[in-house]
Design a protein around this motif. Structure first.
Motif, short mmCIF file in Angstrom:
data_model
loop_
_atom_site.label_atom_id
_atom_site.label_comp_id
_atom_site.label_asym_id
_atom_site.label_seq_id
_atom_site.Cartn_x
_atom_site.Cartn_y
_atom_site.Cartn_z
N GLY A 65 44.44 68.37 -68.09
CA GLY A 65 43.61 67.53 -67.23
C GLY A 65 44.41 66.72 -66.23
N ARG A 66 45.73 66.68 -66.38
CA ARG A 66 46.57 65.90 -65.46
C ARG A 66 47.54 66.79 -64.68
NH1 ARG A 66 50.20 62.38 -67.36
NH2 ARG A 66 50.56 63.48 -69.34
N PHE A 67 48.03 67.85 -65.31
CA PHE A 67 49.00 68.74 -64.67
C PHE A 67 48.33 70.08 -64.35
CE2 PHE A 67 53.20 67.00 -66.67
CZ PHE A 67 52.84 65.72 -66.27
N THR A 68 48.78 70.70 -63.26
CA THR A 68 48.29 72.01 -62.88
C THR A 68 49.46 72.90 -62.49
OG1 THR A 68 46.22 71.08 -62.04
CG2 THR A 68 46.78 73.32 -61.36
N ILE A 69 49.56 74.06 -63.14
CA ILE A 69 50.59 75.03 -62.80
C ILE A 69 49.99 76.06 -61.86
CG2 ILE A 69 50.10 76.50 -64.80
CD1 ILE A 69 53.14 77.07 -64.96
N SER A 70 50.77 76.47 -60.87
CA SER A 70 50.30 77.49 -59.94
C SER A 70 51.52 78.23 -59.39
CB SER A 70 49.51 76.86 -58.80
OG SER A 70 50.32 75.98 -58.04
N LYS A 71 51.26 79.31 -58.69
CA LYS A 71 52.36 80.08 -58.13
C LYS A 71 51.93 80.72 -56.82
CE LYS A 71 51.25 84.26 -60.78
NZ LYS A 71 51.83 85.45 -61.43
N ASP A 72 52.92 80.99 -56.00
CA ASP A 72 52.70 81.69 -54.74
C ASP A 72 53.62 82.91 -54.77
OD1 ASP A 72 52.79 82.64 -52.08
OD2 ASP A 72 52.32 80.65 -51.31
N ASN A 73 53.02 84.06 -55.05
CA ASN A 73 53.83 85.27 -55.19
C ASN A 73 54.55 85.62 -53.89
OD1 ASN A 73 53.02 85.56 -57.84
ND2 ASN A 73 51.38 87.01 -57.37
N ALA A 74 53.91 85.39 -52.77
CA ALA A 74 54.51 85.73 -51.48
C ALA A 74 55.74 84.86 -51.19
CB ALA A 74 53.49 85.58 -50.36
N LYS A 75 55.71 83.63 -51.67
CA LYS A 75 56.82 82.70 -51.44
C LYS A 75 57.81 82.69 -52.61
CE LYS A 75 54.34 79.56 -48.36
NZ LYS A 75 53.91 78.15 -48.12
N ASN A 76 57.50 83.48 -53.66
CA ASN A 76 58.36 83.50 -54.85
C ASN A 76 58.60 82.10 -55.39
OD1 ASN A 76 58.97 86.42 -54.75
ND2 ASN A 76 60.02 85.87 -52.84
N THR A 77 57.54 81.32 -55.46
CA THR A 77 57.66 79.92 -55.86
C THR A 77 56.62 79.55 -56.91
OG1 THR A 77 58.51 79.33 -53.66
CG2 THR A 77 57.70 77.53 -55.04
N LEU A 78 57.06 78.82 -57.88
CA LEU A 78 56.22 78.27 -58.95
C LEU A 78 56.06 76.78 -58.70
CD1 LEU A 78 54.94 78.80 -61.86
CD2 LEU A 78 57.13 77.94 -62.72
N TYR A 79 54.87 76.23 -59.00
CA TYR A 79 54.62 74.82 -58.78
C TYR A 79 54.10 74.15 -60.05
CZ TYR A 79 54.62 76.39 -53.92
OH TYR A 79 54.95 76.95 -52.71
N LEU A 80 54.30 72.84 -60.09
CA LEU A 80 53.66 72.03 -61.13
C LEU A 80 53.18 70.75 -60.45
CD1 LEU A 80 52.97 71.83 -64.15
CD2 LEU A 80 55.03 70.42 -64.40
N GLN A 81 51.87 70.65 -60.27
CA GLN A 81 51.27 69.44 -59.72
C GLN A 81 51.02 68.47 -60.87
OE1 GLN A 81 50.54 68.54 -56.44
NE2 GLN A 81 50.09 66.54 -57.33
N MET A 82 51.60 67.29 -60.77
CA MET A 82 51.49 66.31 -61.84
C MET A 82 50.79 65.07 -61.31
SD MET A 82 55.27 66.70 -63.57
CE MET A 82 56.11 65.95 -62.18
N ASN A 83 49.62 64.78 -61.86
CA ASN A 83 48.83 63.61 -61.47
C ASN A 83 48.71 62.64 -62.63
OD1 ASN A 83 48.37 64.88 -58.96
ND2 ASN A 83 46.52 65.89 -59.72
N SER A 84 48.30 61.43 -62.33
CA SER A 84 48.10 60.40 -63.35
C SER A 84 49.32 60.31 -64.26
CB SER A 84 46.85 60.71 -64.17
OG SER A 84 45.71 60.77 -63.34
#
Length: 126
Positions: A65-84
């Motif tokens: 409920g606070r963190f979201t993992i995502s990826k962009d295959n075209a950019k070869n990049t993984l993300y972790l959005q961390m809120n609260s």
């Protein structure tokens, strides 16, 4: 050889947000299971979030409920959005990749991954 380089760490106050990025070798993000781990010196490493090649995800209970993992295959990049963000989120955060399924990384202790980044420090002040 898979290379993973994390960025985006820093110091923020509790309640704030950060977005971590993990730049990966070409095709890594699209072909492998990817995950974020964190570790505080002297404590066990914790699987925070994981994402499969098909986009399915898993999260540790402590970040749901606070963190979201995502990826962009075209950019070869993984993300972790961390809120609260909370002071207990303070840790070194690591990106990891594995050719085998890894969604259990967020619920098992000592879950092994084949490749690791060097980490980025996240510090949350109260």
């Amino acid at each position: 050889q898979v290379q993973l380089v994390e960025s985006g760490g820093g110091s923020v106050q509790a309640g704030g947000s950060l977005r971590l990025s993990c730049a990966a070798s070409v095709h890594t993000v699209s072909r492998y299971c990817m995950a974020w781990f964190r570790q505080v010196p002297g404590k066990e490493r914790e699987g925070v979030a994981a994402i499969e090649t098909d986009g399915s995800t898993s999260y540790a209970d402590s970040v749901k409920g606070r963190f979201t993992i995502s990826k962009d295959n075209a950019k070869n990049t993984l993300y972790l959005q961390m809120n609260s963000l909370r002071p207990e989120d303070t840790a070194n955060y690591y990106c990891a990749a594995d050719p085998d399924p890894c969604l259990d990384a967020t619920s098992e202790i000592y879950f092994g991954m084949d490749w690791w980044g060097k980490g980025t420090l996240v510090a949350i002040s109260s």
